[in-house]
Design an enzyme around this catalytic site. Structure first.
Site, PDB file in Angstrom:
ATOM      1  N   ARG A  38       0.953  -1.263  -0.101  1.00  0.00           N
ATOM      2  CA  ARG A  38       0.052   0.043  -0.262  1.00  0.00           C
ATOM      3  C   ARG A  38       0.749   1.119   0.020  1.00  0.00           C
ATOM      4  O   ARG A  38       0.438   2.092  -0.533  1.00  0.00           O
ATOM      5  CB  ARG A  38      -0.958   0.024   1.209  1.00  0.00           C
ATOM      6  N   ASP A 147     -27.189   7.710   7.837  1.00  0.00           N
ATOM      7  CA  ASP A 147     -26.341   7.646   7.152  1.00  0.00           C
ATOM      8  C   ASP A 147     -26.267   9.013   6.276  1.00  0.00           C
ATOM      9  O   ASP A 147     -27.323   9.718   6.391  1.00  0.00           O
ATOM     10  CB  ASP A 147     -26.173   6.601   6.051  1.00  0.00           C
TER      11      ASP A 147
END
Lengths: 281, 210
Positions: A38, A147
């Site tokens: 990464r 949300d």
């Protein structure tokens, strides 16, 4: 000859200490490949040929945007039913017992699941309560799930899932709480109707004022994506959203002690969670 | 009994603590209220008023309720003006460890605003304050961090201040720090920790160059 960037042992050590200090995530030596891969990916994306150059960007960039991008990459965020199930076990085995023991009225117990994402968490909590908390016969429980994304809320209300999201749901529960719809499964209507979905921006104090009096908040793998100040502000809003003695569950890579000192740490047999002190107002 | 559809808290359920006027005067009054919840909401809403920094700092010093303190600190971070910075720097001189550490954490978040004061802080007559200043540098996102640390290890007479700085140089040091690290080892030749930390910093810098 092309010079391929690499991460030396010293680089890894330096990065690991820095990243732990910033996020609380500690990578063991066994995670070396995962981390290196990464880091190299972000080095390429930011045109840094050396780790040193990239680390300087991570450490000093005023906006912190690159650190955030790397955190996103290091955090595997896949949603599925019964993810981090030990916290649900803690809910039915420890937290709710405490809550009902000190309850002096028969007001409903309120649970807030935020962010709802596509609904796996709030429906999972509902199923867990129905299956594993016998006191549900004596108490009303309200589950609210929120949300910021209206599209995902619409999806959550529909309650349609692929096999992958349901991989940890045992067959008998699948039959009991879901019905086949084409290639997918849909949460049965009675369960869908038991969960209230609302739109909330947790960084907006006006939105947060309309979400209060909760006994338990599940906020897993959300704060990790915020900068330090927003994270602290949100934790303070959660403090006000909870009843005294209420609990908050964070994701496994998040630690409230790194965010805000307002909450007490509670070590239950099933999980470590955070609690608004009983005497707090 | 069982699962019951919940509702958001209705708009009519206005928290008692927010029923007072939300203008500057009303909020400053609420900041003095007896109820900690009222003070907490006042501090939160005062973030929108940079001119409230001085009042927030005064309240911070006398506030006994941790939850209110935390919200005041967050509001001061949001305001981040010169009054706020000076007031937070003043907290570094306090005996109250919790408040001092909280001030360090806030200052770390405000690199551009703290930078003009850093030279002066690193020269403070109190070595503890100089250590706290180095602690602020720990996470400060500012291009001069290495330069400040080199100045500390080159000039500071106190071994503990240098030890704190050299630890951090192991993370942010570059080629420019090598001479200062070597001379630090000579200056504190009898201090095993300085030898260890300086060697580690040099090793990391050299690894970076390889």
């Amino acid at each position: 000859m092309l010079n391929h960037p690499r991460i030396s042992d010293e680089d890894f050590q330096k990065f690991r200490e820095f990243f732990y200090r910033k996020t609380g995530m500690l990578f063991e030596d066994g995670k070396r490949y995962f981390v290196d891969k990464r880091l190299l990916e972000r080095m390429a994306a930011t045109d840094n040929e050396t780790f040193r150059g990239y680390f300087t960007l991570l450490r000093f960039q005023a906006s912190g945007a690159e650190l955030q991008a790397l955190i996103n990459l290091m955090t595997v965020n896949e949603t599925y039913f019964f993810r981090e199930e030990y916290q649900f076990q803690c809910l039915v085995g420890s937290m709710l017992t405490e809550i009902v023991t000190r309850r002096t009225s028969n007001k409903p117990i309120r649970i807030w699941s935020v962010p709802s994402s596509s609904g796996e968490e709030p429906y999972g909590i509902a199923i867990y309560l129905l299956e594993h908390w016998p006191l549900l016969r004596q108490w009303d429980v309200e589950i609210i799930s929120s949300d910021i994304d209206t599209q995902i809320l619409k999806q959550a209300k529909q309650g349609l899932y692929s096999d992958r999201a349901l991989q940890h749901v045992p067959e008998p529960l699948l039959k009991k709480y879901f019905q086949r719809v084409g290639t997918q499964y849909q949460v049965r209507q009675t369960l869908r109707e038991a969960v209230e979905f609302t739109q909330v921006n947790v960084s907006d104090s006006a939105d947060m004022r309309s979400h209060r009096h909760f006994d338990v908040i599940f906020c897993r793998n959300l704060l990790i994506y915020f900068d330090d100040i927003s994270r602290k502000k949100t934790a303070e809003s959660f403090f006000d959203a909870l009843n005294p003695g209420g609990f908050i569950c964070l994701g496994h890579s998040e630690a409230m002690s790194r965010i805000s000192p307002l909450f007490d740490i509670r070590r239950f047999p099933e999980a470590i969670v955070y609690q608004k002190p009983l005497e707090a107002r | 009994m069982g699962l019951k559809k919940g509702k958001p808290t209705p708009a009519t359920d206005v928290p008692g603590e927010r029923q007072q006027a939300r203008d500057l005067d009303g909020l400053l009054l609420a900041l003095q209220a007896e109820d900690p919840l009222t003070r907490r909401w006042a501090a939160r809403d005062l973030e929108a008023y940079p001119e409230a920094a001085a009042a927030l700092l005064t309240q911070l010093r006398s506030e006994r309720e941790n939850s209110v303190r935390q919200v005041i600190l967050t509001a001061l971070t949001g305001i981040g003006n010169e009054t706020a910075i000076r007031g937070l720097i003043d907290c570094l001189y306090l005996e109250d460890v919790m408040l001092r550490n909280a001030a360090i954490e806030v200052l770390k978040e405000l690199p551009d605003q703290v930078a003009p004061f850093m030279g002066q802080l690193l020269k403070d007559s109190d070595p503890d304050v100089r250590i706290f200043a180095v602690d602020v540098l720990e996470s400060l996102r500012h291009p001069r961090v290495e330069e400040w640390l080199i100045e500390v290890i080159s000039e500071d007479p106190h071994v503990n201040v240098c030890a704190t700085a050299v630890d951090l140089l192991g993370e942010v040091g570059s080629d420019q720090a090598k001479v200062a690290l070597a001379s630090l080892k000579q200056r504190f030749a009898e201090e095993p920790y300085i030898q260890f930390a300086a060697d580690l910093a040099l090793k990391r810098i050299e690894a970076d160059e390889a």
